[in-house]
Design an enzyme around this catalytic site. Structure first.
Site, mmCIF file in Angstrom:
data_model
loop_
_atom_site.group_PDB
_atom_site.id
_atom_site.type_symbol
_atom_site.label_atom_id
_atom_site.label_comp_id
_atom_site.label_asym_id
_atom_site.label_seq_id
_atom_site.Cartn_x
_atom_site.Cartn_y
_atom_site.Cartn_z
ATOM 1 N N HIS A 1 0.847 -1.189 0.000
ATOM 2 C CA HIS A 1 0.000 0.000 0.000
ATOM 3 C C HIS A 1 0.881 1.237 0.000
ATOM 4 O O HIS A 1 1.803 1.361 0.798
ATOM 5 C CB HIS A 1 -0.914 0.025 1.231
ATOM 6 C CG HIS A 1 -1.866 1.177 1.195
ATOM 7 N ND1 HIS A 1 -3.092 1.094 0.573
ATOM 8 C CD2 HIS A 1 -1.763 2.444 1.641
ATOM 9 C CE1 HIS A 1 -3.703 2.259 0.653
ATOM 10 N NE2 HIS A 1 -2.906 3.100 1.306
ATOM 11 N N ASP B 1 -14.580 3.402 7.214
ATOM 12 C CA ASP B 1 -13.529 4.196 6.566
ATOM 13 C C ASP B 1 -14.049 4.868 5.299
ATOM 14 O O ASP B 1 -13.675 5.997 4.993
ATOM 15 C CB ASP B 1 -12.320 3.330 6.221
ATOM 16 C CG ASP B 1 -11.249 4.181 5.538
ATOM 17 O OD1 ASP B 1 -10.755 5.109 6.202
ATOM 18 O OD2 ASP B 1 -10.976 3.959 4.355
ATOM 19 N N ARG C 1 -13.359 13.342 5.553
ATOM 20 C CA ARG C 1 -12.053 13.983 5.801
ATOM 21 C C ARG C 1 -11.574 14.722 4.566
ATOM 22 O O ARG C 1 -10.980 15.793 4.655
ATOM 23 C CB ARG C 1 -11.015 12.917 6.205
ATOM 24 C CG ARG C 1 -11.229 12.395 7.615
ATOM 25 C CD ARG C 1 -10.415 11.144 7.846
ATOM 26 N NE ARG C 1 -9.023 11.347 7.559
ATOM 27 C CZ ARG C 1 -8.221 10.419 7.036
ATOM 28 N NH1 ARG C 1 -8.670 9.215 6.758
ATOM 29 N NH2 ARG C 1 -6.952 10.691 6.816
ATOM 30 N N SER D 1 -7.155 4.545 8.876
ATOM 31 C CA SER D 1 -7.858 4.385 7.598
ATOM 32 C C SER D 1 -7.185 3.292 6.763
ATOM 33 O O SER D 1 -7.834 2.357 6.283
ATOM 34 C CB SER D 1 -7.832 5.734 6.857
ATOM 35 O OG SER D 1 -8.125 5.586 5.503
ATOM 36 N N LYS E 1 -8.412 -1.132 6.510
ATOM 37 C CA LYS E 1 -8.722 -1.805 5.243
ATOM 38 C C LYS E 1 -7.775 -2.979 5.008
ATOM 39 O O LYS E 1 -8.185 -4.048 4.562
ATOM 40 C CB LYS E 1 -8.607 -0.813 4.083
ATOM 41 C CG LYS E 1 -9.763 0.177 4.029
ATOM 42 C CD LYS E 1 -9.586 1.215 2.938
ATOM 43 C CE LYS E 1 -8.513 2.205 3.263
ATOM 44 N NZ LYS E 1 -8.577 3.496 2.645
#
Ligand code: URA
Length: 439
Positions: free
Chosen positions: A97, A176, A183, A198, A202
């Protein structure tokens, strides 16, 4: 304010009061576990109103979350939805990620490369918002390719092809989904506990065997300083490891764009060049470095990803992966209707090309969205002719801007006003692309 009337499973009287909890965080207090659980659950179910959660996020932005609160917050976000399970697969799984950057197309060559080395890569990705691009928007530039797969389709593709890049289903960490959208429009993205919870909610809900984080630092990243990026990396590594997912982070430079293209179809084209054994040196370096860390984290470091890339096996997986999701790997990518060249004003050496300026220009050309519901232009973006360290002469092309709507050029050009710094000689040592590893 939204009420709980529709949900018969909720108590008649809520356990806590949103206004009181906002005040607690505004004044620097710490939530109990029960309060954290309630905040996430009540917001997910519409009990806490959007304006109240906006205020809560801002209070957290300024006053943070204590380590215990953050762990509970992340777990509550995971518990808001389903958890995937890849344990039935015949090979180990690993995911990467990135915290987001400009020209960051690394997932595209990386997922098939790691799969070609024998490790399955379930890459649940997002769309671009603001100046950073999104992997799904990039792949949607390929005619026919589809981002949404059912959990069964994803599992089948992982078993048969080894790599899948798809949208996270709506059942994964729904808290999220709501929180991130809020946000994004309330200037509360750049908060270490909110980013960490966040991303990690996930990734942990996704059920991967190991996780590698590419934490970007620099003007084009959410974290502008090395100190903040290091704190974010440590926070996420601790959350992952604490949840039983071996997690490693690389801190990488995002002061200048990655590669020579920014924009959806342009970045797909560059990724295919990398898979074909070419492509810009920085994209190849980061792809291979991340692949090495992913393979080690998955316990399969018997293959050298640089050799596999050179062998063409990663390209074979790419083609299978695109076909499996309805795309045509041989189809021509869309090209923009109009282009405009930005030229050097003087002779010299490029000592800087600002990632944020290029990201904003690509966004204004139509590569990104200003609002969630906007459409992106597949062919819009920026091609970079002169990178940091390169020598230029006055009048030579620095950038080519691509768009289908030429009235976007002036605002893109204005974003690029101070993007380049050109000096008589190279002023300082080059910034390393891979800054630090954090375990
Ligand atoms: N990516 C995410 O998924 N969440 C954030 O908060 C920032 C980047």
């Amino acid at each position: 304010m939204t009420t709980a009337a529709a949900d018969s499973s909720r108590p008649i009287v809520e356990q806590f009061d949103a206004v009181e909890l906002i005040r607690t965080k505004r004044d620097g207090g710490t939530f109990t576990d029960a309060e954290v659980d309630w905040i996430i659950d009540a917001y997910t179910h519409g009990i806490i109103a959007e304006e109240q959660m906006a205020a809560m996020n801002m209070a957290i932005f300024f006053n943070g979350l204590q380590p215990g609160e953050l762990l509970r917050w992340t777990n509550a976000m995971i518990a808001s939805g389903e958890r995937l399970d890849f344990s039935a697969l015949s090979r180990p799984t690993v995911d990467k990620h990135s915290t987001g950057g400009v020209g960051d197309k690394i997932t595209l060559p990386l997922a098939p490369l790691v799969a070609a080395c024998g490790v399955a890569v379930p890459q649940l990705s997002g769309r671009g918002l603001g100046h950073t691009g999104g992997t799904l928007d990039k792949l949607e530039a390929i005619p026919g390719w589809r981002a949404s797969l059912s959990n069964d389709e994803m599992l089948r593709q992982l078993e048969e092809v080894g790599a899948v890049i798809s949208a996270a289903g709506s059942g994964l960490a729904p808290a999220d989904r709501k929180l991130y959208a809020l946000r994004d429009v309330t200037a509360t993205v750049e908060s270490i506990p909110l980013i960490a919870s966040s991303i990690m909610s996930k990734k942990i809900a996704e059920g991967v065997g190991a996780l590698v984080l590419d934490v970007k630092v620099g003007s084009g990243a959410f974290m502008k300083t090395r100190g903040d990026a290091t704190r974010l990396a440590h926070t996420m590594v601790e959350l992952g490891t604490g949840a039983g997912v071996p997690t490693v982070a690389l801190l990488t430079d995002m002061s200048t764009p990655l590669g020579r293209t920014v924009g959806n179809a342009l970045e797909v084209g560059e990724s295919v060049e990398v898979l074909a054994g070419g492509g810009p040196a920085d994209v190849v370096e980061l792809t291979v470095a991340l692949a090495r860390v992913m393979l080690t984290a998955a316990g399969r470091d018997d293959q050298d990803p640089a050799d596999i890339l050179a062998s063409g096996k990663a390209m074979d997986v790419w083609r299978d992966m695109i076909r499996a999701q309805g795309g045509d790997p041989d189809a021509a990518l869309p090209t923009a209707k109009e282009t405009q060249v930005v030229r050097a004003e003087r002779d010299g050496v490029v000592t800087g090309l600002d990632a944020m300026a290029v990201g904003v220009a690509a966004w204004r050309l139509g590569a990104g969205r200003a609002r969630k519901e906007d459409h992106v232009q597949a062919a819009a973006g920026v091609v970079i002719h002169a990178k940091r360290g390169g020598r230029v002469r006055a009048g030579e092309p620095l950038l080519t801007l691509h768009t289908d709507t030429p009235d976007r050029f002036p605002r893109a050009v204005s974003a690029l006003q101070d993007a380049y710094t050109v000096a008589d000689a190279e002023a300082s040592a080059p910034v390393p692309l891979i800054i630090e590893r954090i375990d």
